[in-house]
Design an enzyme around this catalytic site. Sequence first.
Site, PDB file in Angstrom:
ATOM      1  CB  SER A  11      -0.896  -0.015   1.184  1.00  0.00           C
ATOM      2  OG  SER A  11      -0.172  -0.194   2.521  1.00  0.00           O
ATOM      3  N   GLY A  12       2.054   1.182  -0.670  1.00  0.00           N
ATOM      4  CA  GLY A  12       2.701   2.485  -0.921  1.00  0.00           C
ATOM      5  C   GLY A  12       2.344   3.204  -1.930  1.00  0.00           C
ATOM      6  N   GLY A  15       1.535   0.173  -4.900  1.00  0.00           N
ATOM      7  CA  GLY A  15       0.735  -0.379  -4.425  1.00  0.00           C
ATOM      8  C   GLY A  15      -0.739   0.103  -4.538  1.00  0.00           C
ATOM      9  CB  ALA A 158       2.949   5.789  -8.108  1.00  0.00           C
ATOM     10  CE  LYS A 209      12.522   1.449 -12.857  1.00  0.00           C
ATOM     11  NZ  LYS A 209      12.202   2.535 -12.005  1.00  0.00           N
ATOM     12  CG  ASN A 275      15.892   4.849  -7.595  1.00  0.00           C
ATOM     13  OD1 ASN A 275      16.430   4.484  -6.588  1.00  0.00           O
ATOM     14  ND2 ASN A 275      14.737   4.192  -8.031  1.00  0.00           N
TER      15      ASN A 275
HETATM   16  P1  NAD Z   1       6.516   3.089  -1.475  1.00  0.00           P
HETATM   17  O1  NAD Z   1       8.011   3.422  -1.706  1.00  0.00           O
HETATM   18  O2  NAD Z   1       5.647   4.404  -2.234  1.00  0.00           O
HETATM   19  O3  NAD Z   1       6.219   2.950  -0.174  1.00  0.00           O
HETATM   20  C1  NAD Z   1       6.879   2.097   0.879  1.00  0.00           C
HETATM   21  C2  NAD Z   1       5.901   1.087   1.332  1.00  0.00           C
HETATM   22  O4  NAD Z   1       6.818   0.230   2.099  1.00  0.00           O
HETATM   23  C3  NAD Z   1       4.555   1.595   2.261  1.00  0.00           C
HETATM   24  O5  NAD Z   1       3.540   0.939   1.883  1.00  0.00           O
HETATM   25  C4  NAD Z   1       5.169   1.256   3.876  1.00  0.00           C
HETATM   26  O6  NAD Z   1       4.002   1.136   4.647  1.00  0.00           O
HETATM   27  C5  NAD Z   1       5.982   0.180   3.325  1.00  0.00           C
HETATM   28  N1  NAD Z   1       6.932  -0.174   4.483  1.00  0.00           N
HETATM   29  C6  NAD Z   1       7.962   0.503   5.172  1.00  0.00           C
HETATM   30  N2  NAD Z   1       8.442  -0.035   6.041  1.00  0.00           N
HETATM   31  C7  NAD Z   1       8.009  -1.464   5.948  1.00  0.00           C
HETATM   32  C8  NAD Z   1       8.349  -2.413   6.482  1.00  0.00           C
HETATM   33  N3  NAD Z   1       9.235  -2.592   7.665  1.00  0.00           N
HETATM   34  N4  NAD Z   1       7.858  -3.700   6.227  1.00  0.00           N
HETATM   35  C9  NAD Z   1       7.042  -3.678   5.415  1.00  0.00           C
HETATM   36  N5  NAD Z   1       6.325  -2.679   4.897  1.00  0.00           N
HETATM   37  C10 NAD Z   1       7.178  -1.742   4.954  1.00  0.00           C
HETATM   38  O7  NAD Z   1       6.327   1.759  -2.216  1.00  0.00           O
HETATM   39  P2  NAD Z   1       5.983   1.477  -3.780  1.00  0.00           P
HETATM   40  O8  NAD Z   1       6.454   2.764  -4.525  1.00  0.00           O
HETATM   41  O9  NAD Z   1       4.415   1.240  -3.883  1.00  0.00           O
HETATM   42  O10 NAD Z   1       6.890   0.467  -3.842  1.00  0.00           O
HETATM   43  C11 NAD Z   1       6.498  -1.007  -4.177  1.00  0.00           C
HETATM   44  C12 NAD Z   1       7.176  -1.496  -5.390  1.00  0.00           C
HETATM   45  O11 NAD Z   1       6.780  -0.819  -6.680  1.00  0.00           O
HETATM   46  C13 NAD Z   1       8.698  -0.981  -5.601  1.00  0.00           C
HETATM   47  O12 NAD Z   1       9.376  -2.207  -5.917  1.00  0.00           O
HETATM   48  C14 NAD Z   1       9.003   0.109  -6.673  1.00  0.00           C
HETATM   49  O13 NAD Z   1      10.068  -0.010  -7.376  1.00  0.00           O
HETATM   50  C15 NAD Z   1       7.979  -0.420  -7.443  1.00  0.00           C
HETATM   51  N6  NAD Z   1       7.447   0.738  -8.173  1.00  0.00           N
HETATM   52  C16 NAD Z   1       7.040   2.067  -7.623  1.00  0.00           C
HETATM   53  C17 NAD Z   1       6.817   2.914  -8.459  1.00  0.00           C
HETATM   54  C18 NAD Z   1       6.220   4.465  -8.100  1.00  0.00           C
HETATM   55  O14 NAD Z   1       6.113   5.428  -8.812  1.00  0.00           O
HETATM   56  N7  NAD Z   1       6.030   4.566  -6.665  1.00  0.00           N
HETATM   57  C19 NAD Z   1       6.350   2.883  -9.952  1.00  0.00           C
HETATM   58  C20 NAD Z   1       6.668   1.460 -10.383  1.00  0.00           C
HETATM   59  C21 NAD Z   1       7.087   0.384  -9.449  1.00  0.00           C
HETATM   60  P1  13P Z   2      11.396   5.521  -8.807  1.00  0.00           P
HETATM   61  O1  13P Z   2      11.610   4.530  -7.831  1.00  0.00           O
HETATM   62  O2  13P Z   2      12.909   5.795  -8.984  1.00  0.00           O
HETATM   63  O3  13P Z   2      10.716   6.758  -8.565  1.00  0.00           O
HETATM   64  O4  13P Z   2      10.966   4.810  -9.842  1.00  0.00           O
HETATM   65  C1  13P Z   2       9.697   4.700 -10.197  1.00  0.00           C
HETATM   66  C2  13P Z   2       9.167   3.898 -11.478  1.00  0.00           C
HETATM   67  O5  13P Z   2       9.707   2.630 -11.399  1.00  0.00           O
HETATM   68  C3  13P Z   2       8.449   4.303 -12.568  1.00  0.00           C
HETATM   69  O6  13P Z   2       8.185   3.495 -13.442  1.00  0.00           O
END
Ligand code: NAD
Ligand code: 13P
Length: 347
Positions: A11-12, A15, A158, A209, A275
């Site tokens: 639920s980040g 998610g 996201a 990437k 990043n």
């Molecule tokens: P986020 O970085 O936005 O949020 C962090 C999440 O980790 C929160 O849900 C938080 O509750 C959780 N968290 C923190 N500490 C924790 C712990 N000790 N145990 C369990 N959970 C904990 O998360 P996100 O961006 O949804 O990342 C999930 C995946 O999605 C990552 O692999 C990321 O690379 C990928 N992703 C992100 C984006 C984006 O734009 N944010 C886009 C594409 C892919």
């Molecule tokens: P960052 O984790 O660097 O924000 O990248 C998000 C992503 O994967 C976009 O597709």
Amino acid sequence: GKTQKICVIGSGSWGTALARLAAVNAAEKDGFDEEVRFWVRQREIPGKGLLTDIINETHENARYLPEMKLPDNLVAVPSLTECVKGATLIVFCVPHQFLPPVLKELSQPGVLTKGARAISAIKGIEVDLKNAEIYTYPSILERKLGLPCSALGGANIALEVANEEFCETTIGCPSAEDCALWEAVFSTTMFRVHAVQDVAGVSLSGALKNVVALGAGFVDGLGYGGNTKAAIIRIGLLEMSAFTKEFFPSSSPHTFSHHSAGVADLITTSFGGRNRKCAEAFIKSGKTFDELEEELLNGQRLQGVITSEEIYGFLKARNRLDGYPLFEKVYHICKREMDPKELFEGI
Ligand code: NAD
Ligand code: 13P
């Protein structure tokens, strides 16, 4: 066919954005149970109560996806086992450093539904240094949970996805049936899903990437312009595809060159990602990545720095660092073992 029940583990920001898409589709399309659950790590918000109660009452995940109304059929659940109960389609989207305890809990007998399928939206890889092995998350999920697992990756910041700005994503699936199911879960007019039968390629490109995006952030931190960043992106793309060809030879080079999970994701992350942002500040401020993550990301988590360390360790263990000078230099700069300007020497 049978009614599919979707749940999202995580639920980040990503998610929550994916859970939102799945809930919109589950409400509109045939073949889905309308309720979509997502796992929210419980927290007490001072003066306001439990996080899951707040999300379920306000239909907003204020910290990770502010000002975004979530559909009423999307339900936040604090218990992992409760969240996956009865689920036939399970989406994994926790930052990769937090996955091990999740897998431990889900691999207990009776927790998962027989015949369930999974998809990993996690951008990361796992390295076993002792045996010099590397594993993608779909392969880990398949092995540890016994579920067929697909991968989802693309140029998908996201917040932009949640705002319904047009974008594309790639799903890599082990079978045509998985492709059709996952496409139905995520695809909307503004979120265009392309399916390929290359699970490893989609998963790996999302991990690699992030390392190149750190290099792009260093370019910004040094104050250089678009030419230099484009050079890092091009060289990075070549190292990404060479790495895949060398260590995952059955995956397709097209995933990198033609699909959103490859070149498009690298571009958007190198301009608009976390990043990139932290890497720029790392050069300008002299602070550590841990400090910058706390200061700049409001609870979101960085993936690239850990992945850079993992890739470096793996290549070193295989005695193959000389084939990947950009990956190697990004690692040394992250460790402050190298002057950032040396990024451009010998790549
Ligand atoms: P986020 O970085 O936005 O949020 C962090 C999440 O980790 C929160 O849900 C938080 O509750 C959780 N968290 C923190 N500490 C924790 C712990 N000790 N145990 C369990 N959970 C904990 O998360 P996100 O961006 O949804 O990342 C999930 C995946 O999605 C990552 O692999 C990321 O690379 C990928 N992703 C992100 C984006 C984006 O734009 N944010 C886009 C594409 C892919
Ligand atoms: P960052 O984790 O660097 O924000 O990248 C998000 C992503 O994967 C976009 O597709």
